[in-house]
Design a protein around this motif. Structure first.
Motif: not given
Length: 141
Positions: A48-64
């Protein structure tokens, strides 16, 4: 990062989980699933080219993944622990690549790696129950 901190991070993702009753083996399984869920969501955001959402979800995965990496016991885990440590580093780099490139390919690669590790982890569930029962700890499930 200790195990409770990692479990709390997962719980903050609005998941209905049995964190309070889970044994350490189950907690790690929940963390793997949480990372996979976040990465799946990031794929939709990329579409969806949702840069903010992508960053949020990728960031969560990186934290985990960082939490999983922090749980490694190199003294007891030997070569396996060292290999997982390097693999978690690699996954983190690939997820940063996904953000920089806005590409699904690195995310899909990490999803494949995490699924493979999670399958192995899930496969030792009976052994984990036995270890916990021998130590006198209550094991749900």
């Amino acid at each position: 990062m200790n195990m409770r901190t990692g479990a709390q991070q997962y719980a903050k993702m609005n998941k209905q989980t049995g964190v309070e009753e889970a044994n350490p083996h189950q907690l790690i399984g929940m963390l793997y699933q949480g990372a996979l869920d976040s990465l799946q969501q990031s794929l939709g955001c990329i579409d969806r080219n949702d840069i903010e959402g992508r960053g949020k979800h990728v960031g969560r995965a990186i934290t985990i993944i960082g939490g999983l990496q922090g749980f490694l016991d190199h003294e007891k885990g030997g070569e396996l622990s060292q290999n997982l440590d390097r693999l978690y580093d690699y996954m983190t780099v690939r997820l940063f690549d996904a953000g920089r490139e806005n590409s699904k390919i690195p995310v899909q690669e990490v999803i494949g790696l995490l699924r493979e590790i999670k399958e192995g982890w899930d496969g030792i569930g009976d052994q984990a129950k036995e270890i916990f029962s021998q130590s006198g700890q209550s094991v749900p499930g």
